[in-house]
Every structure is written in structure tokens, then in C-alpha cells.
Design an enzyme around this catalytic site. Structure first.
Site, PDB file in Angstrom:
ATOM      1  N   ARG A   1      -0.879   3.929  -7.384  1.00 31.60           N
ATOM      2  CA  ARG A   1      -0.780   2.537  -7.837  1.00 31.60           C
ATOM      3  C   ARG A   1      -2.000   2.174  -8.684  1.00 31.60           C
ATOM      4  NH1 ARG A   1       2.393  -1.083  -5.012  1.00 31.60           N
ATOM      5  NH2 ARG A   1       0.853  -2.723  -5.211  1.00 31.60           N
TER       6      ARG A   1
ATOM      7  N   ARG B   1      -8.998   5.662 -15.531  1.00 33.95           N
ATOM      8  CA  ARG B   1      -9.090   5.578 -16.995  1.00 33.95           C
ATOM      9  C   ARG B   1     -10.359   6.250 -17.521  1.00 33.95           C
ATOM     10  NH1 ARG B   1      -7.646  -0.280 -16.645  1.00 33.95           N
ATOM     11  NH2 ARG B   1      -5.396  -0.304 -16.257  1.00 33.95           N
TER      12      ARG B   1
ATOM     13  N   ARG C   1       1.845  -2.434   8.212  1.00 39.28           N
ATOM     14  CA  ARG C   1       0.507  -2.988   8.278  1.00 39.28           C
ATOM     15  C   ARG C   1       0.602  -4.462   7.908  1.00 39.28           C
ATOM     16  NH1 ARG C   1      -3.942  -1.850  11.111  1.00 39.28           N
ATOM     17  NH2 ARG C   1      -5.862  -1.824   9.870  1.00 39.28           N
TER      18      ARG C   1
ATOM     19  N   ARG D   1     -11.016  -7.415   1.289  1.00 43.65           N
ATOM     20  CA  ARG D   1     -11.316  -8.118   0.043  1.00 43.65           C
ATOM     21  C   ARG D   1     -11.456  -9.616   0.290  1.00 43.65           C
ATOM     22  NH1 ARG D   1      -5.442  -6.675  -2.862  1.00 43.65           N
ATOM     23  NH2 ARG D   1      -4.168  -7.843  -1.411  1.00 43.65           N
TER      24      ARG D   1
ATOM     25  N   GLU E   1      -9.553 -11.101   3.772  1.00 43.23           N
ATOM     26  CA  GLU E   1      -8.371 -10.390   4.276  1.00 43.23           C
ATOM     27  C   GLU E   1      -8.785  -9.312   5.273  1.00 43.23           C
ATOM     28  OE1 GLU E   1      -5.640  -8.957   1.348  1.00 43.23           O
ATOM     29  OE2 GLU E   1      -5.435 -10.927   0.405  1.00 43.23           O
TER      30      GLU E   1
ATOM     31  N   TYR F   1       7.213   0.220  -0.737  1.00 41.31           N
ATOM     32  CA  TYR F   1       6.065  -0.532  -1.241  1.00 41.31           C
ATOM     33  C   TYR F   1       6.386  -1.043  -2.653  1.00 41.31           C
ATOM     34  CZ  TYR F   1       0.902  -1.224  -1.566  1.00 41.31           C
ATOM     35  OH  TYR F   1      -0.368  -1.725  -1.667  1.00 41.31           O
TER      36      TYR F   1
ATOM     37  N   ASP G   1       6.718  -3.667  -5.810  1.00 39.37           N
ATOM     38  CA  ASP G   1       6.099  -4.837  -6.420  1.00 39.37           C
ATOM     39  C   ASP G   1       7.208  -5.847  -6.756  1.00 39.37           C
ATOM     40  OD1 ASP G   1       3.466  -3.988  -6.332  1.00 39.37           O
ATOM     41  OD2 ASP G   1       3.658  -2.844  -8.179  1.00 39.37           O
TER      42      ASP G   1
HETATM   43  N1  UDP Z   1      -7.561   1.228  -2.892  1.00 44.09           N
HETATM   44  C1  UDP Z   1      -8.830   1.668  -2.604  1.00 44.09           C
HETATM   45  N2  UDP Z   1      -9.905   0.918  -2.983  1.00 44.09           N
HETATM   46  C2  UDP Z   1      -9.773  -0.249  -3.626  1.00 44.09           C
HETATM   47  C3  UDP Z   1      -8.478  -0.708  -3.948  1.00 44.09           C
HETATM   48  C4  UDP Z   1      -7.385   0.045  -3.547  1.00 44.09           C
HETATM   49  O1  UDP Z   1      -8.986   2.718  -1.989  1.00 44.09           O
HETATM   50  O2  UDP Z   1     -10.801  -0.887  -3.927  1.00 44.09           O
HETATM   51  C5  UDP Z   1      -6.405   2.051  -2.454  1.00 44.09           C
HETATM   52  C6  UDP Z   1      -5.991   1.679  -1.034  1.00 44.09           C
HETATM   53  O3  UDP Z   1      -5.514   2.835  -0.372  1.00 44.09           O
HETATM   54  C7  UDP Z   1      -4.868   0.709  -1.301  1.00 44.09           C
HETATM   55  C8  UDP Z   1      -4.185   1.316  -2.523  1.00 44.09           C
HETATM   56  O4  UDP Z   1      -5.279   1.830  -3.288  1.00 44.09           O
HETATM   57  O5  UDP Z   1      -3.987   0.605  -0.213  1.00 44.09           O
HETATM   58  C9  UDP Z   1      -3.344   0.365  -3.337  1.00 44.09           C
HETATM   59  O6  UDP Z   1      -4.141  -0.721  -3.746  1.00 44.09           O
HETATM   60  P1  UDP Z   1      -3.531  -2.070  -4.368  1.00 44.09           P
HETATM   61  O7  UDP Z   1      -4.646  -2.809  -4.987  1.00 44.09           O
HETATM   62  O8  UDP Z   1      -2.369  -1.703  -5.214  1.00 44.09           O
HETATM   63  O9  UDP Z   1      -3.032  -2.801  -3.047  1.00 44.09           O
HETATM   64  P2  UDP Z   1      -2.301  -4.228  -2.840  1.00 44.09           P
HETATM   65  O10 UDP Z   1      -2.761  -5.134  -3.952  1.00 44.09           O
HETATM   66  O11 UDP Z   1      -0.825  -3.955  -2.833  1.00 44.09           O
HETATM   67  O12 UDP Z   1      -2.809  -4.676  -1.509  1.00 44.09           O
END
Ligand code: UDP
Length: 381
Positions: free
Chosen positions: A171, A175, A248, A279, A302, A348, A350
Site C-alpha cells: 500500500r 520512491r 484489528r 499516529r 490512535e 483491506y 479503500d
Molecule cells: N506502515 C508502516 N509505517 C508507517 C505507515 C505504514 O510500517 O509509518 C505500514 C503498516 O504495516 C501499515 C501499512 O503500512 O499497516 C499500511 O499503511 P496505511 O497508511 O496504508 O494504513 P491505513 O491508512 O489504512 O491505516
């Protein structure tokens, strides 16, 4: 008697109901919660006029012009482009992994032409990564994995990253430039009035029963529906016959502060395992154009947790995948029931993919392309 009874007023249910109603069908929506919108539900905080996403931030993004046009027919969107920072080891880095966090981490000045070879020198050759950890290391190497992914992932999912499916980490783009908009998608933004008005518009003139748990009167709802559309958790539909799928959840801690700006960005991730939250969201930054009442901001921490009554993220461990296969077989045996969405498919998804799925299901069922009068076709999705 209804042509369709739709269980759940999230995106799958709302788009489905809207489109079949438009096609002249009789439809009823029932919803367990006391509001529509599923986990996209939002409201305006009265003291600050800040739009809050009750169940965590939802940033609309899609690679599809069709889906973008579709959602824009229900709301105006602002120009928001999602950027995320992460705090790791006492320093702040931009995400997703790009030249800036790589150069910052190694104290280097690599160029786009140099970075790939550099990362490869840090990356053990793995022919087909089998889990999240292997996949992440194959993309960014062990150092960056440990700094930015490992701790966050353990907190987020509550399990060992070696037990998680590799796809979860894809996901996140990696880059070789400094481009740091979080998503690769061409179309993104936030609905100007929040998400709830979109659902109000979609469900306008459709009978709706809130605070109504389908499973309490399952036989009754089945008896008044020619076809049932179920968007709730799949294991719950079958009374957990094959066991529980692991989900989760998230606990949100909301704090109002007498400040203009707490963290300067909508989302700050916390990569270190020792920090108990994943976060902090500061939602006013999603809407720079909005008249917020000052001084005042809201921050939301969160804390991922296990709460089976509030399923958010399908975990998808090996055991879950085996259990899911059994439920999928049971689904295929159910007559006149359509299953769709994150909860019913244990996927999962979007938001844009859920909308696309709903439109596709309507098209398959009614043989009409719901996008036809928009002179675009959903079958291109
Ligand atoms: N992830 C990570 N560090 C970060 C952000 C994301 O390791 O700072 C990993 C983590 O396993 C997470 C996954 O990438 O579950 C997908 O992140 P995304 O931001 O897509 O999660 P969402 O916004 O759906 O909570």
C-alpha cells in the site's frame, strides 16, 4: 416486499441502494448503528467547526477518473493532497519512503540515479517475499524497515510482521525521487462538507432503519427481501460457524487544545514501538479552506487494539485465510444474498474500490451499467 434489503449504510450499501433505486427497484436499508456512513461517518465539532472523522481519517484517492467523477456527483472536493510525516528515533521524516528519508537516515546526498543501487546493496535478495517483513526488507532494506516499518506495524496489527501478508506493505509506495504525496493516485481530495452529506444524498428518499441489527430478526428481513445485500462481518453472518476472523480495531483519544496548530500537518506517524499510539491526526489540516473558529484545534491519538465489536482492519493471518476460504464457500451456497465491502469480503479495501465493487455488483445483477447516463463505464474499472 422489497427487491433489495441492504444491510449496512457504508459505501457498499449506500452506492448499491442508490443505484438500484435509480433503476426503479424497491429498496430498504437497515443499519446497526444510529447513523449512516459506516466508518466514513463524519461530523462538525461545534466549538471549532472542525470536521471530525469519527472512525479515523478517510482521505479519498483513486486512480480512476470514472470513480472520481462518480463521487464528485455527490460532493464537491477540496484540493487536499495527502502528506504524512513520521517521527522515528526523535527525528521527523517525510513518508512514504523517498529520497528525503533515505538521505536523512544515512546522512547522504544520493540522487535518483544512485538510490536504487544503494538500496539494493542494503537488501538481501529474496526471490518471492512471503510475508510483510520479507517484502518490506526486499523493497527498502533492513535499516529502513527497522526504523520506519517494524515498530509501527507491530503496534498497528498486534502481531509479528512475519505473520502478516506481504500485500499490506505494498500500500505504501517506495520512491527514488523527493515526491512525497502519500498516494500515487491521480485524483484525491476531501469532500468539502465531510463524508456524511454524501451518504445523505445517496440515501435520499430510500427507507432507512437505524439502530437495527439484521441478525436479531434475520428471518424477518430475509422474508421481506427478494435479494439481501449484506455488508456486515462475514463470520458474524454465519454465527461464527467456522470460528472468528481476526480484526484489528482502533481506540481514539480526542483532545481539544486552545492552539491554532498543534503539529502543522494532518497526520504524524510514530514509528517507534515504545510510543503507544501509531499516529496523531489533526483534522483541521484536511480542510485549509474552511472557516475554523479560533483559537482551537483538535488532535486524535490512535491506539490500535482488539475489539471484535468494532472491526476495522482485516488482519489476514494464515489461520484467517483458511477460515475465510470456508466462509467464502458458505457464501457461494447462500441463495439470493450478495456479500460486499470490507467487512463482508474480509478485504483491506479503500473507499474507491468499494464504490467500484458496488457499481460492478449492480451492473452484474441488473444487466445495466449504472454509469451509462454519465457516459462512462464501470466495466473499465
Ligand atoms: N506502515 C508502516 N509505517 C508507517 C505507515 C505504514 O510500517 O509509518 C505500514 C503498516 O504495516 C501499515 C501499512 O503500512 O499497516 C499500511 O499503511 P496505511 O497508511 O496504508 O494504513 P491505513 O491508512 O489504512 O491505516
Amino acid at each position: 416486499m422489497y427487491d433489495f434489503v441492504v444491510v449496512g449504510a457504508g459505501f457498499l450499501g449506500a452506492v448499491f441502494a442508490h443505484e438500484v433505486k435509480k433503476a426503479g427497484k424497491k429498496v430498504l436499508v437497515i443499519e446497526k448503528r444510529d447513523h449512516i456512513g459506516g466508518n466514513c461517518y463524519s461530523y462538525d465539532n461545534p466549538g471549532t467547526n472542525i470536521n471530525i472523522h469519527k472512525y479515523g481519517p478517510h482521505i479519498f484517492h483513486t486512480p480512476s477518473k470514472n470513480i472520481w467523477d462518480y463521487i464528485n456527483s455527490f460532493a464537491d472536493f477540496n484540493q487536499y493532497q495527502h502528506r504524512v510525516l513520521t517521527t522515528a528515533g526523535g527525528k521527523i521524516y517525510p513518508l512514504p519512503i523517498n529520497l528525503a528519508p533515505i538521505n536523512q537516515s544515512y546522512n547522504l546526498t544520493l540522487t535518483p540515479g544512485e538510490v536504487r543501487a544503494f538500496l539494493e546493496s542494503k537488501t538481501p535478495a529474496v526471490s518471492s517475499p512471503k510475508n510483510l517483513e520479507e517484502k518490506a526488507i526486499s523493497l527498502i532494506g533492513k535499516d529502513l524497515y527497522e526504523a520506519f516499518v517494524k515498530g509501527y506495524t507491530i503496534k498497528q496489527w498486534g502481531c509479528d510482521p512475519r505473520d502478516l501478508p506481504a500485500e499490506v506493505i505494498t500500500r505504501l509506495p517506495v520512491r527514488t525521487s523527493y515526491y512525497d504525496v502519500y498516494y500515487n493516485d491521480d485524483y484525491q481530495g476531501m469532500p468539502v462538507g465531510g463524508y456524511t452529506p454524501i451518504f445523505e444524498k445517496m440515501l435520499k428518499d430510500i427507507p432507512l432503519e437505524l439502530k437495527t441489527d439484521f441478525l436479531v430478526k434475520r428471518d424477518y428481513w430475509r422474508s421481506v427481501a427478494r435479494t439481501l445485500v449484506y455488508t456486515g462481518p462475514i463470520d458474524r453472518y454465519f454465527n461464527y460457524h467456522y470460528g472468528k476472523l481476526r480484526w484489528r480495531s482502533v481506540r481514539f483519544e480526542i483532545e481539544k487544545m486552545p492552539l491554532e496548530d498543534y503539529q502543522g500537518i494532518s497526520v504524524m506517524n510514530y514509528a517507534d514501538h515504545e510510543v503507544p499510539y501509531t499516529r496523531i491526526i489533526e483534522p483541521k489540516h484536511f480542510y485549509r479552506e474552511r472557516a475554523h473558529l479560533s483559537p482551537g484545534t483538535i488532535v486524535i491519538r490512535e491506539y490500535p487494539c482488539d475489539d471484535p465489536s468494532e472491526p476495522y482492519y482485516p488482519v489476514g493471518l494464515e489461520a484467517d485465510r483458511e477460515t475465510l476460504a470456508k466462509y467464502q464457500h458458505a457464501q457461494s451456497q447462500e441463495k439470493d444474498v450478495i456479500f460486499g465491502g470490507r467487512l463482508a469480503e474480509y478485504k483491506y479495501y479503500d473507499m474507491d474500490k468499494v464504490i467500484s465493487r458496488a457499481l460492478q455488483q449492480v451492473e452484474e445483477l441488473l444487466g445495466v451499467d449504472p454509469m451509462a447516463d454519465r457516459s462512462i463505464s464501470v466495466s473499465q474499472e
